[in-house]
Write an enzyme that holds these catalytic residues in place. Sequence first.
Site, PDB file in Angstrom:
ATOM      1  CG  ASP A  21      -1.446   1.406   1.555  1.00  0.00           C
ATOM      2  OD1 ASP A  21      -1.976   1.948   0.693  1.00  0.00           O
ATOM      3  OD2 ASP A  21      -2.243   1.664   2.583  1.00  0.00           O
ATOM      4  CG  ASP A  29      -1.441   1.235  -3.936  1.00  0.00           C
ATOM      5  OD1 ASP A  29      -0.045   1.423  -4.562  1.00  0.00           O
ATOM      6  OD2 ASP A  29      -1.537   1.863  -2.651  1.00  0.00           O
ATOM      7  CG  ASP A  98      -6.977 -13.653 -12.925  1.00  0.00           C
ATOM      8  OD1 ASP A  98      -7.435 -14.301 -13.782  1.00  0.00           O
ATOM      9  OD2 ASP A  98      -6.406 -13.588 -11.759  1.00  0.00           O
ATOM     10  CG  ASP A 200     -11.665 -17.265 -11.983  1.00  0.00           C
ATOM     11  OD1 ASP A 200     -11.491 -17.500 -11.532  1.00  0.00           O
ATOM     12  OD2 ASP A 200     -13.130 -16.720 -12.616  1.00  0.00           O
ATOM     13  CD  GLU A 254     -10.164 -21.609 -11.617  1.00  0.00           C
ATOM     14  OE1 GLU A 254      -9.894 -21.334  -9.521  1.00  0.00           O
ATOM     15  OE2 GLU A 254     -10.650 -20.348 -11.585  1.00  0.00           O
ATOM     16  CG  HIS A 329      -6.101 -15.359  -5.852  1.00  0.00           C
ATOM     17  ND1 HIS A 329      -5.686 -16.406  -6.983  1.00  0.00           N
ATOM     18  CD2 HIS A 329      -7.526 -16.072  -6.848  1.00  0.00           C
ATOM     19  CE1 HIS A 329      -6.273 -17.396  -7.623  1.00  0.00           C
ATOM     20  NE2 HIS A 329      -7.409 -16.961  -7.430  1.00  0.00           N
ATOM     21  CG  ASP A 330      -9.080 -18.631  -5.595  1.00  0.00           C
ATOM     22  OD1 ASP A 330      -9.518 -18.126  -4.486  1.00  0.00           O
ATOM     23  OD2 ASP A 330      -9.554 -19.681  -7.180  1.00  0.00           O
TER      24      ASP A 330
END
Length: 562
Positions: A21, A29, A98, A200, A254, A329-330
């Site tokens: 950040d 960001d 993505d 995705d 994915e 991330h999942d």
Amino acid sequence: MHQTWWKEGIVYQIYPRSFKDTTGNGIGDLRGIIEKLDYIASLGVDIIWLNPVYDSPNDDNGYDIRNYRTIMAEFGTMGDFDELLAGMKARNLRLVMDLVVNHCSDEHEWFQQSRSSRDNPYRDYFHWWPAEKGIPPKRWSYFDVDENAWRYDAQTDAYYLHYFAVKQPDLKWENPTVRQEIYDMMHFWFQKGVDGFRMDVIPFISKDTTYPEIDATAPHEFIAYYSNGPRIHEYLNELNHEVISKYDAFTVGEGPGIHIDQALDFVHEDRKEMDMFFHFDLMSLDRKPGEVFTMREGKWKLSEFKKIFSDWDTAFAKAGWGSLFLANHDFPRSVSRWGNDSPEHWKNSATLLHTFLLTMRGTPYFYQGDEIGMTNVRFTDIEDYRDINTINRYKYVKNSGGDLGAFMESEQHAARENARTPMHWDATSNAGFTSATPWIRLNPNYKDGVSVAFQETEAYSILSYFRKMTAVRKSNLALVYGDYECLHPNHEQVYAYTRTLGADRFLILLNFSDDTVTYILPSHITYNRKVKVISNTYILDDQTYKEFMLSAWQAVLYRLED
């Protein structure tokens, strides 16, 4: 052997919200990524996979896209994105975006128009079931509180389809206008200079629009159905022809629900669909049979782990190409899931996992923080969670009278939030991630050596080992393209294999246990050969071996020499 940059590249995945950040609002960001580009380049990676940065209301942290051609205000501006891309190009880094086009946000203009009336021109951009036809056939949803993928919308007295959250209506790829909108958007990003897309849940885009009753009750049965729509290969081929083939680009999908027997239908070079995809056989290894989210009791077996990787290597041995990943991330942190994150074994198991990914055939993907061995945070209070997946399943368990204690215990190991806590830059307040209150709690172990700053100063840190191993892979094409042979596939402590390309031959020994193990190689490997240590998580001189004494979580890479 067709050599390409995306086969030889090493991918570093960035979850922007949790990376760095710079504005003091507690959220990572784009300028935070720009600030850290030199660090990223120093890791020896080649490709950045950037989780969604498009405009979004953040019901699912950016996977619900409101506008595909603008940047989320929390992350910055399109000017910041352009600067980021230019900075990457200057450092020979490539960018993979993505692509989320199975669904969008219910706040997207397309859906706002679509739900306004039954005769709106955008009505056919989405899947609608008129209420006068009765309750639509059962479809399961990942994130719905009631696990129902149909949501009633009173405005037009109809149900819309959402495989994910209620704010993520599924796009209707059966409408050619929708497909053209998507292709035009992809051209927009390619013309900016991006190098590819991570797509995705891309197998889900094709639906049978008669919406028949299906023979499925458990989540995994619905997922297998979703991934085998009647026109899936037509759409992927068209996407490749209309967009991907126009650029020096690659796609990685994915691939939930894609069985190993179907793999080459998606990635065989002659089919011109995708270049590779993420399968989920490994991600199911430590889950209860038939369950998508819940951890099974008892430790997984190394022989099962080896079989998954060996079978998929065989699937791509003569055509196609595979992806290699242990976390993203999942899913939970790799060292906590596949290694041992106790203080005694944390460092060695983290470096062992790096050795593994960087010596296997396929493109390796690392998630931010893997390079310093970040671990699961294991939240115990539902108030600490921000993920719609955990929050809505908590509500489902509560509403159905389930065991909330057991659910929360499982989430400590299985939750996506384990991977989404902020990156550890140093030991200052909030790990140097932000000067404000972070959007989600940090893992407190950033004060205990799990940080970039600490490991930069430590000679034998996980970070320094990661850099060494990326350099080793890049300087030895046999570790990229070489044949793979698994030795002793039923051994439950040691994963041993060779990689061979012409005269170059490597032996990799990985002790996936807390014990010291004596491992004896097959005679055809040890006979009349000298082994030269290329990398080792312990210090050893070059020696000639017939049997190996491997310490707990030791990883050794040898070059076999005549």
